[in-house]
Write an enzyme that holds these catalytic residues in place. Structure first.
Site, PDB file in Angstrom:
ATOM      1  N   ASP A  61       0.862  -1.176   0.000  1.00 23.40           N
ATOM      2  CA  ASP A  61       0.000   0.000   0.000  1.00 23.40           C
ATOM      3  C   ASP A  61       0.901   1.230   0.000  1.00 23.40           C
ATOM      4  O   ASP A  61       1.765   1.363   0.866  1.00 23.40           O
ATOM      5  CB  ASP A  61      -0.896   0.024   1.237  1.00 23.40           C
ATOM      6  CG  ASP A  61      -1.960  -1.060   1.204  1.00 23.40           C
ATOM      7  OD1 ASP A  61      -2.253  -1.562   0.101  1.00 23.40           O
ATOM      8  OD2 ASP A  61      -2.496  -1.394   2.271  1.00 23.40           O
ATOM      9  N   ASP A 118     -13.364  -3.909  -1.762  1.00 22.21           N
ATOM     10  CA  ASP A 118     -13.204  -3.714  -0.327  1.00 22.21           C
ATOM     11  C   ASP A 118     -14.573  -3.875   0.312  1.00 22.21           C
ATOM     12  O   ASP A 118     -15.498  -3.111   0.002  1.00 22.21           O
ATOM     13  CB  ASP A 118     -12.645  -2.325  -0.025  1.00 22.21           C
ATOM     14  CG  ASP A 118     -11.263  -2.110  -0.629  1.00 22.21           C
ATOM     15  OD1 ASP A 118     -10.533  -3.101  -0.795  1.00 22.21           O
ATOM     16  OD2 ASP A 118     -10.919  -0.953  -0.936  1.00 22.21           O
TER      17      ASP A 118
END
Length: 263
Positions: free
Chosen positions: A11, A130
């Site tokens: 990330d 997500d």
């Protein structure tokens, strides 16, 4: 039987790898390109770069990451974050990425999945989902903008739609488990795996070698993690030896150090 994949996730925010809990409390974890190279040498099957701030800040994925990664590694890697047009997707692939990942932009315009698939091939298009469990509605709900904004979309139905539009893989992250190291959401993985025929990459919650095993047994074709790799809690080579001992098919020609792409 197809081998299962071990996939470190990097990330990235402002050019640095970060990691948090439930998509919050982000801490610096290192340089993305250098970490990708180290993971390749450790035996990773693929690498995923996700710009977790790109959609929220409405900026494009930094092409520098892609170029640096392409220079250093030769295992497949995916780039996601802020890709909002087929032209941007094509550009990222032209820089050396093997796949692009769509999330917020695909929810806003599902036809983007088809456009990218038609141009690049379904194997190059990953739909990142997500999801968090909605207790009131008793179903998993899709979130966008880096996991901050609920959409009221049923996650399993959205996965089905994404596959029908042409994506070749699902990167499925449990927001509830992200960064907690309490184990993957096995119910979410199983529901997704039973709903579609494309590979499911499980993300969110890895804390032990057993967690990876359980996720694969629940239906994951690949298992993605960040914290346990970034902070040295689990070594990829040791993890693959463990999974092999449990009868999980894995790629074995990774037990030596690779040169980089330009080496």
């Amino acid at each position: 039987m197809l081998t299962k994949r071990i996939i470190p996730c990097l990330d990235v925010k402002n050019g640095r790898t970060v990691k948090g809990i439930n998509f919050k409390e982000l801490k610096d974890a290192g340089d993305p390109a250098e970490m990708a190279l180290a993971y390749m040498n450790e035996g990773a099957d693929e690498i995923v770069f996700l710009d977790i701030s790109a959609s929220n800040e409405r900026r494009k994925t930094m092409s520098q990451w892609v170029e640096r990664a392409a220079e250093r590694i030769f295992i497949p890697f995916t780039v996601g974050g802020g890709i909002s047009s087929v032209e941007e997707a094509k550009f990222i692939i032209s820089l050396g990425a093997d796949k692009i990942s769509l999330n917020t932009s695909a929810v806003k315009d599902p036809n983007l999945i088809k456009e990218c698939s038609d141009l690049l091939g379904s194997q190059a298009v990953v739909l990142a989902v997500d999801a968090a469990f909605n207790q009131e509605k008793k179903r998993y709900e899709v979130f966008v903008q880096g996991g901050t904004t609920p959409t009221d979309l049923d996650a399993i139905n959205w996965i089905k739609k994404g596959v029908s539009m042409g994506c070749g893989e699902i990167l499925l992250t449990s927001i509830d488990r992200d960064g907690t190291q309490q184990g993957y959401d096995l119910r979410l993985i199983n529901e997704a795996a039973n709903a579609v025929q494309v590979p499911i990459i499980a993300s969110g919650g890895a804390g032990s070698k057993e967690d990876f095993l359980y996720a694969i047994q629940a239906g994951a074709d690949g298992v993605l993690a960040a914290s346990v790799f970034h902070y040295g809690q689990i070594n990829i080579k040791e993890l693959k030896k463990y999974l092999k001992s449990k009868g999980i098919p894995i790629r074995e020609e990774d037990l030596y150090e690779f040169p980089n792409r330009k080496g």
